[in-house]
Design an enzyme around this catalytic site. Structure first.
Site, PDB file in Angstrom:
ATOM      1  N   SER A 263     -42.554  52.575  13.711  1.00 44.87           N
ATOM      2  CA  SER A 263     -43.430  53.512  14.415  1.00 44.87           C
ATOM      3  C   SER A 263     -44.341  54.280  13.460  1.00 44.87           C
ATOM      4  O   SER A 263     -45.330  54.862  13.891  1.00 44.87           O
ATOM      5  CB  SER A 263     -42.586  54.493  15.228  1.00 44.87           C
ATOM      6  OG  SER A 263     -41.728  55.221  14.370  1.00 44.87           O
ATOM      7  N   HIS A 264     -44.000  54.319  12.182  1.00 42.01           N
ATOM      8  CA  HIS A 264     -44.819  55.046  11.215  1.00 42.01           C
ATOM      9  C   HIS A 264     -45.443  54.129  10.175  1.00 42.01           C
ATOM     10  O   HIS A 264     -45.930  54.598   9.160  1.00 42.01           O
ATOM     11  CB  HIS A 264     -43.997  56.141  10.534  1.00 42.01           C
ATOM     12  CG  HIS A 264     -43.627  57.248  11.461  1.00 42.01           C
ATOM     13  ND1 HIS A 264     -42.600  57.139  12.366  1.00 42.01           N
ATOM     14  CD2 HIS A 264     -44.164  58.471  11.662  1.00 42.01           C
ATOM     15  CE1 HIS A 264     -42.511  58.258  13.069  1.00 42.01           C
ATOM     16  NE2 HIS A 264     -43.439  59.080  12.663  1.00 42.01           N
TER      17      HIS A 264
ATOM     18  N   ASP B 271     -41.806  56.472  18.749  1.00 42.73           N
ATOM     19  CA  ASP B 271     -40.919  55.541  19.444  1.00 42.73           C
ATOM     20  C   ASP B 271     -41.232  55.492  20.940  1.00 42.73           C
ATOM     21  O   ASP B 271     -41.097  54.443  21.567  1.00 42.73           O
ATOM     22  CB  ASP B 271     -39.454  55.948  19.217  1.00 42.73           C
ATOM     23  CG  ASP B 271     -39.033  55.736  17.766  1.00 42.73           C
ATOM     24  OD1 ASP B 271     -39.532  54.774  17.139  1.00 42.73           O
ATOM     25  OD2 ASP B 271     -38.230  56.529  17.257  1.00 42.73           O
TER      26      ASP B 271
END
Lengths: 343, 343
Positions: free
Chosen positions: A51-52, A192
């Site tokens: 997600s990052h 997320d």
């Protein structure tokens, strides 16, 4: 160095970093800022923090194009007090501001036993774990908090006020990579939820509410005017409140609820602040056992009690595989990067 | 000043403090230690923190009689580094150690912008909120953590390793008493479980497990060889792990699982460590709004979003009533105090 596996290709860390840096430069970052952000983004992908990782690139480009953030900002470091570094990020990203203030911070922490950096007027769009881990690799204990934009309902409230407001912590270990955790004070991190919305996967109950304040398991509803809930009810809510105070009130940044990007369509990065506290466990510690050894003893006890996974272990396993085999990038993500290279 | 209400009597703060101090002296405390602990204990009772108020007196007496703690200990303050005070409590209570190191800590925090105190070889049996609130009354932000004794199962584990490991935070407000929270990283604090066991009240599900590691709602089962669970699953567990590192590994104290009072029947106080981080928000803050004002703005937004109770508000309301009417002490508690005066 490419290595095809199913519908993904594995790239070397350096090759990916160069590619991302070029994309960021193309869309308005200085070379310094582009290199720092690209390294950060690839590090997250390497660690399996999907997600990052590369997923963030479209957001970086979008927010740069919106004029909401200055990709060429030169952070202004202030030697605020013998134990405190303040940095005005000049409406740039947080990571270059941290890099600019870091040498002075480490010098102060080493001399004083404890020091902090308070960054304001900054945009953070990355994994907080990557900000704290390097301090632990140098033998320090580090604690960082960061606010974002209103997306979490305070306990007992009816609408979002807090950001997802993660807390990250890192401590050195004598026999391994640092112990690191990085966790949102919301039940789930916003990244997320975005991934669940993209994949149309239902969320567990208790994660969030829709725009009418009603519980929902639909990630898209949470993103479209709904909100997240703090983890652990009033306890997570109190921690999120603490994060707001330490990241905005202390540093001179915006509270999450004050972030207003309505005049910058495409903006995606919270314009807030960040605080990192760095402690040198070696300071005046002649009479006590080294912290890194003691952390190993605690971990051994946790293992003996049946704990099968420590915080950060999944990240470390992903990193080891990436270091060995290269970083897997899906075909879809490669298409997305190509599009950003063409835009 | 007494004021009978139903089956309780209201006493003045000073009268109760003198009475508790005399009991503590009778059972082995020096005058200094007795005065500090009595003040602390009555302050908790005044604030309605029943589990950490007069209810604790029998435990103080029991632990003193067991020889587990030295009620006459003279803490040894070490000027460990320009920003760090270390204190060896010499197997005494934590509060006198904090009082001894506090002037140096405040001096360092004022000069450096941030400082910490690391207390080891100490026994903490009190409300953590009372340790941090005074710093906020002086304009500082304070964060404290403390470990205790193995009573909480790490996430994914089968037996207790962590203490209830509370985190307390205090920040100044421009228009009122400081914002303070103090919360166990377990679902419920040990003191509250003890009270539920005494009153034979069932607990909510998810608070703890029995000695076979099975979920239970019986507080007595949790105390008799069972264990508590961390709040918020793996997130509360990670915070509890952080508390262990900051209170034991950093300060040179024992981890909760290392506390072994088996050779001191009657011992009740965890013999561990404590860390308090104190930040001066005024340091180098010429360019930004005062923190205490900004905290008010955040609180106003939370109220507007429907938050009906802030952390610490119940405590403040109880304090206001106690200050006005005196501190209510039940007949049963008066009997208990009389017994301690006779023992």
């Amino acid at each position: 160095m490419e290595n095809h596996i199913e519908d993904s290709t594995r790239f070397s860390f350096d090759a990916l970093t160069k590619r991302l840096s070029a994309i960021l430069r193309r869309h308005g970052c200085s070379q310094t800022v582009a290199d720092i952000l690209a390294n950060n983004c690839v590090s997250a992908e390497r660690d399996g923090a999907e997600s990052h990782g590369l997923f963030r690139m479209a957001g970086y480009v979008s927010t740069l194009k919106s004029g909401w953030v200055d990709g060429k900002a030169v952070p202004q470091v202030e030697d605020a007090a013998p134990g405190l570094v303040r940095v005005d990020a000049q409406n740039g990203f947080t990571q270059p501001a941290l890099m600019a203030g870091r040498p002075l911070l480490v010098e102060k922490a080493t001399r004083n036993g404890i020091a902090a950096i308070a960054i304001r007027n900054s945009h953070h769009f990355a994994a907080l774990s990557l900000d704290v881990e390097p301090f632990a690799q140098e033998g320090f204990v580090a604690l960082s908090v960061i606010n974002s934009m209103a997306s979490v309902v305070p306990h007992g409230g009816r609408r979002a006020v807090f950001g997802t407001n993660p807390i990250a912590f890192a401590a050195p270990r004598a026999n391994g990579l640092p112990l690191v955790f990085d966790q949102a004070t919301s039940v789930m991190a916003h990244g997320d939820v975005k991934i669940a919305a993209r994949e149309k996967k239902p969320l567990p109950a208790g994660v969030g509410v829709n725009s009418r304040g009603e519980p929902t398991t639909d990630a898209a509803e949470i993103i479209a005017g709904g909100a997240l809930l703090p983890f652990g009810g009033h306890k997570g809510s109190a921690l999120s409140l603490m994060v707001e105070i330490l990241c905005a009130a202390l540093v001179g940044g915006k509270f999450s609820h004050e972030v207003d990007w309505s005049s910058h369509p495409g903006a995606q990065t919270p314009h807030t602040g960040q605080t990192i506290i760095v402690i040198d466990p070696r300071a005046g510690a002649q009479a006590i056992a080294p912290l890194a050894m003691r952390v190993e003893e605690l971990i051994a006890e946790m293992r003996d009690a049946g704990t099968d996974r420590l915080p950060g272990e999944r990240r470390q396993a992903a990193r080891a595989q990436s270091d060995r085999d290269g970083i897997a990038v899906s075909t879809a993500m490669q298409d997305s990067l190509r599009a950003l290279e063409m835009e």
